[in-house]
Enzyme design. Structure first.
Site, PDB file in Angstrom:
ATOM      1  N   ASP A  92       0.806  -0.718  -0.191  1.00 12.66           N
ATOM      2  CA  ASP A  92       0.099  -0.576  -0.256  1.00 12.66           C
ATOM      3  C   ASP A  92       0.837   1.461  -0.760  1.00 12.66           C
ATOM      4  OD1 ASP A  92      -1.907   1.394   0.118  1.00 12.66           O
ATOM      5  OD2 ASP A  92      -2.455   0.637   1.794  1.00 12.66           O
ATOM      6  N   ASP A 266      -8.058  -7.584   0.231  1.00  9.72           N
ATOM      7  CA  ASP A 266      -7.192  -7.538   1.576  1.00  9.72           C
ATOM      8  C   ASP A 266      -7.264  -6.826   2.428  1.00  9.72           C
ATOM      9  OD1 ASP A 266      -5.575  -4.142   2.680  1.00  9.72           O
ATOM     10  OD2 ASP A 266      -6.707  -4.416   0.897  1.00  9.72           O
ATOM     11  N   CYS A 304     -13.448 -27.058   8.731  1.00 15.22           N
ATOM     12  CA  CYS A 304     -12.114 -26.879   8.637  1.00 15.22           C
ATOM     13  C   CYS A 304     -10.917 -27.337   8.838  1.00 15.22           C
ATOM     14  CB  CYS A 304     -11.493 -25.394   9.402  1.00 15.22           C
ATOM     15  SG  CYS A 304     -10.384 -24.107   9.530  1.00 15.22           S
ATOM     16  N   CYS A 306      -7.717 -26.539   9.514  1.00 17.79           N
ATOM     17  CA  CYS A 306      -6.576 -25.952   9.859  1.00 17.79           C
ATOM     18  C   CYS A 306      -6.100 -26.735  10.765  1.00 17.79           C
ATOM     19  CB  CYS A 306      -7.037 -24.532   9.826  1.00 17.79           C
ATOM     20  SG  CYS A 306      -7.861 -24.418  10.951  1.00 17.79           S
ATOM     21  N   CYS A 309      -8.197 -26.056  14.111  1.00 23.45           N
ATOM     22  CA  CYS A 309      -9.847 -27.150  14.265  1.00 23.45           C
ATOM     23  C   CYS A 309      -9.626 -29.073  14.043  1.00 23.45           C
ATOM     24  CB  CYS A 309     -10.646 -26.331  13.236  1.00 23.45           C
ATOM     25  SG  CYS A 309     -11.050 -25.342  12.836  1.00 23.45           S
ATOM     26  N   HIS A 335      -6.782 -19.752  11.992  1.00 23.75           N
ATOM     27  CA  HIS A 335      -7.905 -20.043  11.358  1.00 23.75           C
ATOM     28  C   HIS A 335      -8.072 -19.404  10.452  1.00 23.75           C
ATOM     29  CE1 HIS A 335     -12.146 -22.032  11.380  1.00 23.75           C
ATOM     30  NE2 HIS A 335     -11.847 -20.725  12.162  1.00 23.75           N
TER      31      HIS A 335
END
Length: 377
Positions: A92, A266, A304, A306, A309, A335
Site C-alpha cells: 500500500d 486485503d 475446517c 486447519c 480446528c 484459523h
C-alpha cells in the site's frame, strides 16, 4: 523472469477466474492477501501464512518508511528476504494513512507531510518518494499514492481530491522503474458519486497501467453502497487487467465483490479479529470469549481442516483467550486466515463450474444459520 500479467481463465457473470503472474510467482484469483503492515502478518510466522494457502501478502509504505526504513530493508536484501516471504508482495502506498492519520499530516499538490505517530518526527511522502520506497522494498505490486476521502464528503470536495489522485497517478507512472514481473496499480477514487467514479476509472484506464484498484470504499458507506459503486466502476475498467478492492472485508463483502468483478482483496479483519477471540466459520462468527465455550469439546469449525480446528477444542481456545495467553490469538488468527483462503478457493472452483450464484447462496445460508450451541449434558 516472466513479465507481469493477468490471465482470465473463466468467467461466471461478472466474476472472473484468473492467474496473476509476478516476479515472485503466480497468484490465483480471486485472491485474498493477508495484511503484513509492518513486515509481519500479526501473530503468524510466514510459513504458517503460506500453509493456509495464501500466495500474496500486503505490506505498508508508511509504516515501513518509519521503521525500520526502506533503505535499511533494501540493504538487508529487500522485503521478501527481510520477512522470509518468498511469494509476491503488494505494498500500500501510504494513501490510506492520508485519511486515517489526517490529524498528523499536511497535504498539498506536492504530496503529504506526516508527523510520525511514533516519535513526532516529520516525513515527506510525495508520489515519487512513495514509488521509490516501494521499489526499495522490492514490492511486486506498487500502489500509486492517492488521497482516500472519508465517507460523507460533498461532491465538489471529492472531485478535487479524485483529480489530485489522478495527477499523482501520472507522477507515479513517470517515477516507476519498469522491471519484468513488477507492476504499478492505479487507484480509482470518487467516493459514492457515479460520475466521479466513471471519470476516475476512464482516466486511469487511458494510462494503460498493469492493474487497477478501487479505493475509498469500506470507509463507512455501508455494504449496499459499496456494491453499487462496484457495479458502476468495474465495467469502466479494462477487462484484461486485474481489479483490486482495497481494505475489504468481511466474508460476505468479499463474495459480493467477486460477483461484481473484483479479483483481489486485503483486510486486517482475519488477524485483528483473531487477536480478540473472534473466529470466522461456516456458521458465521464465533466469539470464543463467551462462557458457553468453557466445556465445549468440539472443534472451532468442524468443516475446517486447519491445524487449529484439527488439534484443539473450543474449550481450550476459550481458556487461552480468557487467560490472555499468547497462543490464543495465534491459533485463532491462523484459523481465520485459513478460512479466508478456503473461502477464495471455493469461489474460484464455483466460477470454474459456472455455479457461483448457487455457491454464494449456500455460503449465505450457512452464515445465516449461525453457530450451533453445544449439547447440554
Amino acid at each position: 523472469m516472466t513479465g507481469f500479467r493477468w490471465d482470465q481463465l473463466a468467467r461466471d457473470g461478472m466474476a472472473r477466474l484468473g492467474r496473476l503472474h509476478t516476479a515472485h510467482g503466480p497468484v490465483d484469483t480471486p485472491a485474498f492477501m493477508p495484511v503484513g503492515t509492518a513486515a509481519t502478518v500479526k501473530a503468524m510466522a510466514p510459513w504458517d501464512v503460506a500453509e493456509t494457502g495464501a500466495q500474496m501478502v500486503l505490506g505498508n509504505t508508511y509504516h515501513l518508511m518509519l521503521r525500520p526504513g526502506a533503505e535499511r530493508v533494501a540493504r538487508l536484501g529487500g522485503l521478501h528476504r527481510f520477512m522470509a516471504w518468498d511469494g509476491p508482495i503488494l505494498t500500500d502506498s501510504g494513501g490510506f494513512q492520508v485519511m486515517s492519520l489526517a490529524q498528523l499530516r499536511k497535504l498539498d499538490e506536492t504530496g503529504v507531510t506526516f508527523k510520525s505517530h511514533i516519535d513526532g518526527s516529520s516525513h515527506a511522502l510525495t508520489p515519487e518518494r512513495s514509488v521509490e520506497i516501494q521499489d526499495l522494498l522490492d514490492a511486486d505490486v506498487t500502489m500509486q499514492l492517492d488521497e482516500c476521502p472519508p465517507a460523507g464528503w460533498p461532491h465538489d470536495r471529492v472531485a478535487a481530491s479524485m483529480r489530485l489522485s489522478l495527477r499523482w497517478a501520472e507522477r507515479c507512472q513517470r517515477a516507476f522503474r519498469q522491471r519484468p514481473g513488477y507492476a504499478l496499480f492505479g487507484i480509482v477514487q470518487g467516493g459514492t458519486y457515479d460520475d466521479l467514479r466513471r471519470e476516475s476509472a476512464r482516466e486511469l484506464g487511458a494510462m494503460d497501467l498493469p492493474g487497477y484498484a478501487v479505493g475509498g470504499l469500506a470507509v463507512g458507506e455501508g455494504q449496499a453502497e459499496t456494491f453499487r459503486v462496484l457495479e458502476v466502476t468495474c465495467p469502466e475498467l479494462p477487462a484484461d487487467k486485474p481489479r483490486y478492492l482495497m481494505g475489504v472485508g468481511r466474508p460476505d463483502d468479499v463474495v459480493g465483490a467477486v460477483m461484481r468483478g473484483i479479483d483481489m482483496f486485503d483486510c486486517v479483519l482475519p488477524t485483528r479479529s483473531g487477536r480478540t477471540g473472534q473466529a470466522f466459520t461456516a456458521g458465521g462468527t464465533v466469539n470464543l470469549k463467551n462462557a458457553r465455550h468453557r466445556e465445549d469439546a468440539r472443534a472451532l469449525d468442524p468443516a475446517c481442516t486447519c491445524a487449529t480446528c484439527t488439534t484443539f477444542s473450543r474449550a481450550y481456545l476459550h481458556h487461552l483467550i480468557r487467560a490472555e495467553e499468547m497462543l490464543g490469538p495465534m491459533l485463532v488468527s491462523r484459523h481465520n486466515v485459513h478460512y479466508y483462503q478456503q473461502l477464495m478457493a471455493g469461489l474460484r472452483a464455483a466460477i470454474q463450474r459456472g455455479e457461483l450464484a448457487d455457491h454464494a447462496r449456500a455460503l449465505a445460508d450457512g452464515w445465516a444459520a449461525g453457530d450451533i450451541p453445544p449439547l447440554q449434558s
